[in-house]
Design an enzyme around this catalytic site. Structure first.
Site, PDB file in Angstrom:
ATOM      1  N   ARG A   1       6.132   0.981 -16.592  1.00  0.00           N
ATOM      2  CA  ARG A   1       5.592   0.134 -15.531  1.00  0.00           C
ATOM      3  C   ARG A   1       5.049   0.952 -14.367  1.00  0.00           C
ATOM      4  NH1 ARG A   1       9.127  -4.791 -13.213  1.00  0.00           N
ATOM      5  NH2 ARG A   1      10.209  -3.113 -12.121  1.00  0.00           N
TER       6      ARG A   1
ATOM      7  N   LYS B   1       3.327  -2.799  -8.993  1.00  0.00           N
ATOM      8  CA  LYS B   1       4.437  -2.653  -8.059  1.00  0.00           C
ATOM      9  C   LYS B   1       4.021  -1.589  -7.045  1.00  0.00           C
ATOM     10  CE  LYS B   1       9.472  -2.598  -8.331  1.00  0.00           C
ATOM     11  NZ  LYS B   1       9.743  -3.781  -7.545  1.00  0.00           N
TER      12      LYS B   1
ATOM     13  N   GLU C   1       7.028 -16.698  -8.310  1.00  0.00           N
ATOM     14  CA  GLU C   1       8.302 -15.968  -8.356  1.00  0.00           C
ATOM     15  C   GLU C   1       8.896 -15.957  -6.954  1.00  0.00           C
ATOM     16  OE1 GLU C   1       7.877 -11.748  -9.081  1.00  0.00           O
ATOM     17  OE2 GLU C   1       5.880 -11.708  -8.204  1.00  0.00           O
TER      18      GLU C   1
HETATM   19  N1  PXG Z   1       9.497  -9.771  -8.555  1.00  0.00           N
HETATM   20  C1  PXG Z   1       9.206  -8.902  -7.572  1.00  0.00           C
HETATM   21  C2  PXG Z   1       8.108  -9.216  -6.643  1.00  0.00           C
HETATM   22  C3  PXG Z   1       9.944  -7.715  -7.474  1.00  0.00           C
HETATM   23  O1  PXG Z   1       9.629  -6.838  -6.519  1.00  0.00           O
HETATM   24  C4  PXG Z   1      11.261  -8.399  -9.388  1.00  0.00           C
HETATM   25  C5  PXG Z   1      10.489  -9.545  -9.447  1.00  0.00           C
HETATM   26  C6  PXG Z   1      12.273  -8.150 -10.451  1.00  0.00           C
HETATM   27  O2  PXG Z   1      11.807  -7.152 -11.345  1.00  0.00           O
HETATM   28  P1  PXG Z   1      12.795  -6.238 -12.186  1.00  0.00           P
HETATM   29  O3  PXG Z   1      11.898  -5.363 -12.969  1.00  0.00           O
HETATM   30  O4  PXG Z   1      13.659  -5.479 -11.219  1.00  0.00           O
HETATM   31  O5  PXG Z   1      13.594  -7.151 -13.039  1.00  0.00           O
HETATM   32  C7  PXG Z   1      11.013  -7.462  -8.370  1.00  0.00           C
HETATM   33  C8  PXG Z   1      11.895  -6.252  -8.283  1.00  0.00           C
HETATM   34  C9  PXG Z   1      13.697  -2.313  -4.068  1.00  0.00           C
HETATM   35  C10 PXG Z   1      13.268  -3.673  -4.493  1.00  0.00           C
HETATM   36  O6  PXG Z   1      14.085  -2.142  -2.924  1.00  0.00           O
HETATM   37  C11 PXG Z   1      12.689  -3.869  -5.724  1.00  0.00           C
HETATM   38  C12 PXG Z   1      12.276  -5.125  -6.105  1.00  0.00           C
HETATM   39  C13 PXG Z   1      12.457  -6.177  -5.273  1.00  0.00           C
HETATM   40  C14 PXG Z   1      13.043  -5.979  -4.032  1.00  0.00           C
HETATM   41  C15 PXG Z   1      13.444  -4.718  -3.627  1.00  0.00           C
HETATM   42  O7  PXG Z   1      13.649  -1.387  -4.876  1.00  0.00           O
HETATM   43  N2  PXG Z   1      11.648  -5.278  -7.337  1.00  0.00           N
END
Ligand code: PXG
Length: 287
Positions: free
Chosen positions: A52, A151, A184
């Protein structure tokens, strides 16, 4: 206690891990990131996270200067340097140092930063009680503007949503897309159960393709449940039997209230808790 940070091929004390004020990651949010977890010394779904972040980088024309194998090794070294077996790993790749101005070609080399920290978990009580979430007015980025699949270090869309939910006293912000369909939450993907079918918005709704989301869909299919990626409106959430959010940090967190409306029984759902149990077993014991 200070952490040891990986920065551009070196592992240094956190006080020495510094980036330039001319880094375009800071000046323009020009860069990409990942949040990864390690359980019992093993990094969960590492390959998926690496795929990713390299795809995110490709999508913004950023060439990560090391291979995926070298990145995996760097992550492991960083964990080791911090003596961590259970960890939240934050991977950041910035465009690098350059002159002022948007042009990414002004930047010579991308900067790679790896932070391996302990993970701050949501309280046990929250998993037992369930989250209260609200729909916010900030819509999720349209893919023609900035595809949510990337991301990127531009997280203001999500932060603005989060601010709204905090002001409303809610635990998370539910974001719709420009057509009014459920996308989401600010930092998590959303699922509902309706009549024993597991439903979640399709990637075409404009979402980050969550890695936990993919694992949960697979687990549910293995449990013999029907899983559908379907466009949903708030109506579909309000009439759901159960609701939960997924994310690397949160894992699976039950939702019991949306916009002040009670979902299902108002308590974390049976199937949600079953999925959470299986997810925890998979992450901690390999399934
Ligand atoms: N949607 C968004 C917008 C995200 O940023 C997820 C869904 C869940 O994805 P995963 O791959 O983790 O199942 C995310 C996750 C951080 C942080 O500080 C990361 C996220 C969200 C908030 C904080 O690293 N990503």
């Amino acid at each position: 206690m200070g952490l040891k940070i990986y920065i551009n091929g070196q592992i240094v004390p956190q006080e020495e891990a510094k980036i330039s004020v001319f880094d375009h990651g800071l000046l323009y949010g020009d860069g990409v990131f990942e949040g990864i977890r390690a359980y019992n010394g093993k990094i969960f779904t590492l390959d998926e996270h690496l795929d990713r972040i390299y795809d995110s980088a490709t999508a913004i024309s950023l060439k990560i200067p090391i291979t995926k194998a070298e990145m995996a090794d760097a992550i492991k070294q960083t964990m080791k340097a911090n003596n961590l077996t259970d960890s939240y790993i934050r991977l950041v790749v910035t465009r690098g140092v350059g002159k002022l101005g948007l042009d990414p070609n002004k930047c010579a080399t991308p900067q790679i930063i790896i932070i391996a920290d302990t993970i701050e978990l949501y309280s046990k009580a929250l998993y037992e009680r369930g989250l209260d979430i609200v729909t916010v007015t900030t819509i999720r980025n349209h893919f023609s503007a900035l595809d949510p699949k990337i991301k990127s270090l531009n997280y203001l869309n999500n932060i603005l949503a989060k601010i709204e939910s905090i002001q409303a006293g809610a635990g998370e912000a539910l974001m719709l897309n420009k057509d009014g369909y459920v996308a989401e939450c600010a930092g998590d993907n959303i699922f509902v159960f309706k009549n024993n079918v597991l439903l979640t918005p399709p990637t075409s709704a404009g979402i980050l393709v969550g890695i936990t989301r993919n694992v949960v869909m697979k687990l549910a299919a293995e449990m013999g449940l029907q899983v559908k990626e379907e466009l949903m409106t708030r109506y579909d959430l309000y009439i759901a039997d159960e609701c939960f959010l997924t994310g690397t940090a949160a894992e699976i967190i039950p939702v019991v209230k949306i916009d002040g409306r009670t979902i299902g029984t108002g308590k974390p759902g049976k199937m949600t808790l079953d999925l959470l149990k299986r997810y925890r077993d998979l992450t901690r014991n390999g399934g």
